[in-house]
Write a protein that holds these residues in place. Structure first.
Motif, PDB file in Angstrom:
ATOM      1  N   SER A   1       0.823  -1.214   0.000  1.00 32.42           N
ATOM      2  CA  SER A   1       0.000   0.000   0.000  1.00 32.42           C
ATOM      3  C   SER A   1       0.852   1.257   0.000  1.00 32.42           C
ATOM      4  O   SER A   1       1.856   1.336   0.706  1.00 32.42           O
ATOM      5  CB  SER A   1      -0.916   0.022   1.230  1.00 32.42           C
ATOM      6  OG  SER A   1      -1.854  -1.041   1.175  1.00 32.42           O
ATOM      7  N   ARG A   2       0.430   2.231  -0.796  1.00 33.27           N
ATOM      8  CA  ARG A   2       1.053   3.544  -0.770  1.00 33.27           C
ATOM      9  C   ARG A   2       0.409   4.368   0.346  1.00 33.27           C
ATOM     10  O   ARG A   2      -0.766   4.201   0.651  1.00 33.27           O
ATOM     11  CB  ARG A   2       0.878   4.269  -2.104  1.00 33.27           C
ATOM     12  CG  ARG A   2       1.332   3.446  -3.309  1.00 33.27           C
ATOM     13  CD  ARG A   2       1.581   4.309  -4.541  1.00 33.27           C
ATOM     14  NE  ARG A   2       0.560   5.309  -4.791  1.00 33.27           N
ATOM     15  CZ  ARG A   2      -0.473   5.129  -5.613  1.00 33.27           C
ATOM     16  NH1 ARG A   2      -0.639   3.975  -6.251  1.00 33.27           N
ATOM     17  NH2 ARG A   2      -1.350   6.098  -5.811  1.00 33.27           N
ATOM     18  N   ILE A   3       1.195   5.256   0.945  1.00 35.44           N
ATOM     19  CA  ILE A   3       0.670   6.118   2.003  1.00 35.44           C
ATOM     20  C   ILE A   3       0.195   7.423   1.377  1.00 35.44           C
ATOM     21  O   ILE A   3       0.989   8.184   0.834  1.00 35.44           O
ATOM     22  CB  ILE A   3       1.746   6.403   3.067  1.00 35.44           C
ATOM     23  CG1 ILE A   3       2.219   5.097   3.707  1.00 35.44           C
ATOM     24  CG2 ILE A   3       1.189   7.335   4.151  1.00 35.44           C
ATOM     25  CD1 ILE A   3       3.363   5.267   4.683  1.00 35.44           C
ATOM     26  N   ASN A   4      -1.089   7.676   1.459  1.00 33.34           N
ATOM     27  CA  ASN A   4      -1.679   8.839   0.805  1.00 33.34           C
ATOM     28  C   ASN A   4      -1.060  10.156   1.258  1.00 33.34           C
ATOM     29  O   ASN A   4      -0.917  11.093   0.468  1.00 33.34           O
ATOM     30  CB  ASN A   4      -3.190   8.870   1.058  1.00 33.34           C
ATOM     31  CG  ASN A   4      -3.911   7.715   0.399  1.00 33.34           C
ATOM     32  OD1 ASN A   4      -3.537   7.261  -0.673  1.00 33.34           O
ATOM     33  ND2 ASN A   4      -4.957   7.220   1.044  1.00 33.34           N
ATOM     34  N   GLU A   5      -0.704  10.237   2.531  1.00 32.59           N
ATOM     35  CA  GLU A   5      -0.212  11.501   3.078  1.00 32.59           C
ATOM     36  C   GLU A   5       1.219  11.830   2.665  1.00 32.59           C
ATOM     37  O   GLU A   5       1.650  12.985   2.802  1.00 32.59           O
ATOM     38  CB  GLU A   5      -0.305  11.475   4.614  1.00 32.59           C
ATOM     39  CG  GLU A   5      -1.715  11.514   5.167  1.00 32.59           C
ATOM     40  CD  GLU A   5      -2.475  10.193   5.061  1.00 32.59           C
ATOM     41  OE1 GLU A   5      -3.680  10.173   5.346  1.00 32.59           O
ATOM     42  OE2 GLU A   5      -1.849   9.164   4.693  1.00 32.59           O
ATOM     43  N   CYS A   6       1.969  10.857   2.188  1.00 27.97           N
ATOM     44  CA  CYS A   6       3.363  11.100   1.818  1.00 27.97           C
ATOM     45  C   CYS A   6       3.453  11.691   0.413  1.00 27.97           C
ATOM     46  O   CYS A   6       2.890  11.129  -0.531  1.00 27.97           O
ATOM     47  CB  CYS A   6       4.176   9.809   1.888  1.00 27.97           C
ATOM     48  SG  CYS A   6       4.497   9.243   3.581  1.00 27.97           S
ATOM     49  N   PRO A   7       4.180  12.784   0.229  1.00 29.24           N
ATOM     50  CA  PRO A   7       4.271  13.428  -1.086  1.00 29.24           C
ATOM     51  C   PRO A   7       4.984  12.590  -2.133  1.00 29.24           C
ATOM     52  O   PRO A   7       4.791  12.790  -3.330  1.00 29.24           O
ATOM     53  CB  PRO A   7       5.060  14.712  -0.799  1.00 29.24           C
ATOM     54  CG  PRO A   7       4.916  14.942   0.669  1.00 29.24           C
ATOM     55  CD  PRO A   7       4.851  13.576   1.269  1.00 29.24           C
ATOM     56  N   VAL A   8       5.835  11.659  -1.692  1.00 37.32           N
ATOM     57  CA  VAL A   8       6.570  10.801  -2.620  1.00 37.32           C
ATOM     58  C   VAL A   8       6.275   9.345  -2.285  1.00 37.32           C
ATOM     59  O   VAL A   8       6.389   8.927  -1.129  1.00 37.32           O
ATOM     60  CB  VAL A   8       8.096  11.045  -2.536  1.00 37.32           C
ATOM     61  CG1 VAL A   8       8.836  10.159  -3.545  1.00 37.32           C
ATOM     62  CG2 VAL A   8       8.425  12.512  -2.767  1.00 37.32           C
ATOM     63  N   GLN A   9       5.897   8.578  -3.316  1.00 34.84           N
ATOM     64  CA  GLN A   9       5.578   7.161  -3.134  1.00 34.84           C
ATOM     65  C   GLN A   9       6.230   6.383  -4.274  1.00 34.84           C
ATOM     66  O   GLN A   9       5.991   6.688  -5.443  1.00 34.84           O
ATOM     67  CB  GLN A   9       4.066   6.945  -3.152  1.00 34.84           C
ATOM     68  CG  GLN A   9       3.306   7.810  -2.177  1.00 34.84           C
ATOM     69  CD  GLN A   9       1.860   8.027  -2.592  1.00 34.84           C
ATOM     70  OE1 GLN A   9       1.385   7.470  -3.582  1.00 34.84           O
ATOM     71  NE2 GLN A   9       1.153   8.870  -1.853  1.00 34.84           N
ATOM     72  N   MET A  10       7.056   5.395  -3.945  1.00 37.17           N
ATOM     73  CA  MET A  10       7.780   4.636  -4.962  1.00 37.17           C
ATOM     74  C   MET A  10       7.535   3.142  -4.791  1.00 37.17           C
ATOM     75  O   MET A  10       7.883   2.569  -3.764  1.00 37.17           O
ATOM     76  CB  MET A  10       9.288   4.930  -4.866  1.00 37.17           C
ATOM     77  CG  MET A  10       9.641   6.361  -5.226  1.00 37.17           C
ATOM     78  SD  MET A  10      11.378   6.767  -4.904  1.00 37.17           S
ATOM     79  CE  MET A  10      11.283   7.074  -3.130  1.00 37.17           C
ATOM     80  N   GLU A  11       6.917   2.533  -5.790  1.00 35.48           N
ATOM     81  CA  GLU A  11       6.691   1.091  -5.765  1.00 35.48           C
ATOM     82  C   GLU A  11       7.969   0.389  -6.226  1.00 35.48           C
ATOM     83  O   GLU A  11       8.543   0.761  -7.257  1.00 35.48           O
ATOM     84  CB  GLU A  11       5.516   0.738  -6.668  1.00 35.48           C
ATOM     85  CG  GLU A  11       4.219   1.408  -6.218  1.00 35.48           C
ATOM     86  CD  GLU A  11       3.038   1.119  -7.139  1.00 35.48           C
ATOM     87  OE1 GLU A  11       3.186   0.253  -8.038  1.00 35.48           O
ATOM     88  OE2 GLU A  11       1.981   1.759  -6.967  1.00 35.48           O
ATOM     89  N   ALA A  12       8.396  -0.608  -5.474  1.00 35.36           N
ATOM     90  CA  ALA A  12       9.702  -1.202  -5.746  1.00 35.36           C
ATOM     91  C   ALA A  12       9.697  -2.714  -5.555  1.00 35.36           C
ATOM     92  O   ALA A  12       8.867  -3.271  -4.828  1.00 35.36           O
ATOM     93  CB  ALA A  12      10.757  -0.584  -4.821  1.00 35.36           C
ATOM     94  N   VAL A  13      10.645  -3.367  -6.225  1.00 37.04           N
ATOM     95  CA  VAL A  13      10.828  -4.819  -6.088  1.00 37.04           C
ATOM     96  C   VAL A  13      12.278  -5.099  -5.720  1.00 37.04           C
ATOM     97  O   VAL A  13      13.191  -4.391  -6.148  1.00 37.04           O
ATOM     98  CB  VAL A  13      10.461  -5.566  -7.392  1.00 37.04           C
ATOM     99  CG1 VAL A  13       8.979  -5.480  -7.651  1.00 37.04           C
ATOM    100  CG2 VAL A  13      11.230  -5.013  -8.577  1.00 37.04           C
TER     101      VAL A  13
END
Length: 222
Positions: free
Chosen positions: A120-132
């Motif tokens: 899950s991405r955190i809505n409140e964080c200005p930067v969200q990076m999906e990673a493997v």
């Protein structure tokens, strides 16, 4: 005058990241950390091997790296001495950690399912990076007393989500350093970036010249 010194920690100032992973029961885990650095669209993170985040990464090989700004300092602090590991590892008990299952709830944060991974991405964080996770390394294997205690993970970024409030005007692929105020950890205290101090010679280089194959590959998959 310099003096010889032996600090217990060497946290001279790095960005705080909230790592979101999936627990074995399918619930979300959040963990704040600041042992991270980037090269292109890849990064290296270091975690205690007994942490639930490390154990989740070993199994799922997926995470969202959420970067809080100064506005999320309180939420990060509420997570600071919590762990999803149950029982709580002895090393964390000594530091006052407690078991918490509902990390989003206690921090007052909300999540959105990631697009490319199961986290899950955190809505409140200005930067969200999906990673493997691309590779896993153990740290300090040359010292018997430290073997197996720290794990480093190499992650490749699949997708980046930026809040429009921190991007350059008319440049959605560029972060404006005058707008972005990351949460910085320096010797266990919270700080952030101040005003620009000096003109940068490196800033004269067009940012697109730093683009890597990983970034181009991610764009082609859209």
């Amino acid at each position: 005058m310099h003096i010889k010194s032996y600090p217990s920690i060497l946290y001279f100032g790095t960005a705080v990241v909230l790592i979101s992973t999936k627990n074995p029961d399918g619930t979300d885990n959040l963990a704040p950390m600041s042992s991270i650095f980037w090269l292109g669209w890849r990064c290296i993170i270091g975690l205690g091997a007994s942490s639930q985040t490390a154990q989740n990464l070993l199994v799922t090989k997926e995470a969202v790296l959420n970067m809080p700004s100064v506005n999320e300092a309180k939420a990060v602090n509420l997570l600071a001495r919590t762990t999803a590991a149950n029982p709580v590892p002895q090393s964390k008990i000594l530091k006052g950690y407690r078991f918490e299952k509902n990390k989003f709830e206690i921090a007052g944060l909300t999540g959105t399912p990631a697009e490319t991974i199961n986290a899950s991405r955190i809505n409140e964080c200005p930067v969200q990076m999906e990673a493997v996770v691309m590779d896993i390394h153990k740290l300090a294997e040359d010292e018997p007393l430290q073997q197996g205690k720290i794990i480093t993970f190499e992650l490749k970024i699949n997708t980046v989500f930026l809040d429009k409030s921190i991007t350059m005007d008319n440049h959605p692929n560029r972060v404006d350093p005058d707008k972005w105020k990351p949460l910085i950890m320096s010797f266990q205290e919270f700080y952030t970036l101040g005003d620009k101090l000096h003109e940068s010679t490196l800033a004269e280089i067009p940012e697109n010249l730093y683009s890597t194959y990983d970034r181009k590959s991610a764009q082609e998959k859209v």
